[in-house]
Design an enzyme around this catalytic site. Structure first.
Site, PDB file in Angstrom:
ATOM      1  N   LYS A  60       0.915  -1.340   0.066  1.00 35.07           N
ATOM      2  CA  LYS A  60      -0.184   0.083  -0.016  1.00 35.07           C
ATOM      3  C   LYS A  60       0.905   1.189  -0.039  1.00 35.07           C
ATOM      4  O   LYS A  60       0.606   2.251  -0.565  1.00 35.07           O
ATOM      5  CB  LYS A  60      -0.979  -0.062   1.067  1.00 35.07           C
ATOM      6  CG  LYS A  60      -1.846   1.045   1.379  1.00 35.07           C
ATOM      7  CD  LYS A  60      -2.745   1.335   0.140  1.00 35.07           C
ATOM      8  CE  LYS A  60      -3.559   2.786   0.176  1.00 35.07           C
ATOM      9  NZ  LYS A  60      -4.576   2.860   1.157  1.00 35.07           N
TER      10      LYS A  60
ATOM     11  N   LYS B  75      -0.575  12.210   4.144  1.00 33.30           N
ATOM     12  CA  LYS B  75      -0.237  11.235   5.449  1.00 33.30           C
ATOM     13  C   LYS B  75       0.273   9.881   4.917  1.00 33.30           C
ATOM     14  O   LYS B  75       1.403   9.493   5.456  1.00 33.30           O
ATOM     15  CB  LYS B  75      -1.731  10.902   6.128  1.00 33.30           C
ATOM     16  CG  LYS B  75      -1.663   9.702   7.192  1.00 33.30           C
ATOM     17  CD  LYS B  75      -3.005   9.331   7.759  1.00 33.30           C
ATOM     18  CE  LYS B  75      -3.825   8.394   7.012  1.00 33.30           C
ATOM     19  NZ  LYS B  75      -3.310   7.229   6.708  1.00 33.30           N
TER      20      LYS B  75
END
Lengths: 293, 293
Positions: free
Chosen positions: A176, A244
């Site tokens: 990811k 983030k």
């Protein structure tokens, strides 16, 4: 489905992603035990047939498989290790599936705590956004043991379409992170290219069309390139989330002694965009840095 | 083909790209008048049935349509404005097609000189490399008037498959600059992502597989990502070419007052790679910056 009929599935985190994912479990005939920090989504799902729990610990008392879909690493840590956390009442052989984007070191640490109790842990972050969550077409990148992944697969199949077992615990989160690095940098690439066309007085739509099918082509050119042309930055994936996730990837890289200068620059560009007040726009809004005068 | 039977086509620049492109014209039944600065490729093509000329000016005396496929902007300028250049004997109504990657301001300046003589100019740079040149499957991005593009299309159709008329003179070169910006930055994105996976102890091949079909997917992940996994950096597109094209894009951006920080960083990374002696490797070799210890 047979693998799941005698199992109770728990679902913690009923936000923009979690809610439609939980509903897909219900459409498949399951009755999930659900928890969310704020009570409203719990009540909403309970009206639709789910069983509302009052804490993560209460979910763990009832569920054989628990899906966690919360906002960030501190939130996952709180759900597991907090005062009413899952770990307080975790039974052996329970399977935890963390589908949020959680830092790799935290993932490995939390998985070890779970496994100490004889339970199983799979990290299974997703790509595809709220549209993919609603349609059940999420791309899922999983890490964990073969045994844990085999147990998770029937649930994951109800939530996504492309499910890859990447490797051991944390490998899903590493994939990811890699995904978010490529997405962020390629958005920047398409933004600079289309801004150059625009500045040079050439129709960026025709440039994009000329590039489709060649080496410059990508899902980002297709989807986010079109967003830039349309000036349509309703999310989608938010700039704050993109920022983030890239920051988390950079922290992992720093721990490993790897420099990622392009990712660091892109994170800084997203910082500028967020400082400009565009944090809640789609990550394709990076284009605005190049076209605002 | 009918549009070309009564026309003489010239071809200037018989390098790694030009030679197979010229051969595709011959396969289609044309007898091109060819020129190359070094004589060997001229003689080679002449043996295969082309007509060798001794200068660009001599090509211009005979040809109705002249394709130019030389290394860089100074080379195109020399072919047109040099002592034996095309402009010396350019006839009105002749069509010049520049298929190399030439700077936009130079393109506009050269086109103006050509048009002063009553001739026509099309910039039609390509993407697809020597493989595309040989197969006749190049992606072609064209700039020029409707009239000039209509005249160029029958020749372009023999050389490529995806042919887009992007806009006025220079628009093809702007699209090519955009193409190179995206290609270079996306190679950097895939390099950082796969290097992160490797550093984290996760199989980068499985990460790449997990990312295919999602938002991180692209032709670069497919082709250049595989090159990185295989450590196969036989070009393909060379690092030196990638660096030159990005530098040219940055010069254009600077003239237009546009900052492209990600492209500038990528250009600098390619500089480092070239300093390391890797300039002749495929541009996917950027991966080596992250994996050499």
């Amino acid at each position: 489905m047979n693998e799941l009929t005698d199992k109770t599935v728990g679902f913690i985190g009923l936000g923009l992603m979690g809610r439609p994912m939980c509903r897909n479990l219900m459409k498949a005939g399951l009755t999930p035990v659900v928890y969310n920090r704020s009570p409203q989504p719990r009540q909403e799902l309970a009206r639709e047939g789910a069983v509302a729990a009052d804490s993560p610990a209460e979910v763990a008392e009832q569920a054989d498989i628990i899906v966690i879909m919360v906002a960030d690493t501190p939130a996952v840590e709180h759900v597991l290790t907090g005062p009413d956390g899952v770990l307080h009442s975790l039974r052996s052989a329970t399977l935890l599936i963390d589908m949020g984007t959680t830092a790799v070191p935290a993932t490995r640490r939390l998985a070890a705590l779970v496994e100490e109790k004889g339970a199983l842990y799979v990290d299974a972050p997703v790509s595809g956004g709220t549209i993919g969550a609603e349609a059940g077409t999420l791309t899922i990148m999983a890490g964990g043991s073969e045994q844990a992944f085999a147990l998770a697969r029937p649930v994951l199949s109800l939530l996504g379409e492309r499910i890859t077992h990447v490797g051991a615990t944390g490998a899903g989160q590493v994939a990811k992170a890699a995904n978010q690095v490529i997405v962020g940098l390629n958005i920047g690439a398409v933004a600079e290219a289309l801004a150059l066309a625009k500045a040079a007085g050439v129709d960026p739509a025709r440039v994009r069309a000329a590039l489709r099918g060649g080496f410059a082509d990508s899902r980002i050119l297709e989807v986010h390139g079109q967003r830039m042309l349309d000036n349509n930055f309703a999310p989608g994936g938010k700039c704050t989330t993109q920022r983030k996730d890239m920051h988390q990837a950079l922290e992992l890289a720093a721990e490993l002694g790897l420099e990622m200068p392009a990712t660091a620059l892109s994170r800084d560009l997203y910082d500028r965009l967020i400082d400009d007040g565009d944090g809640d726009l789609d990550h394709a809004a990076l284009f605005r840095l190049y076209t605002k005068s």
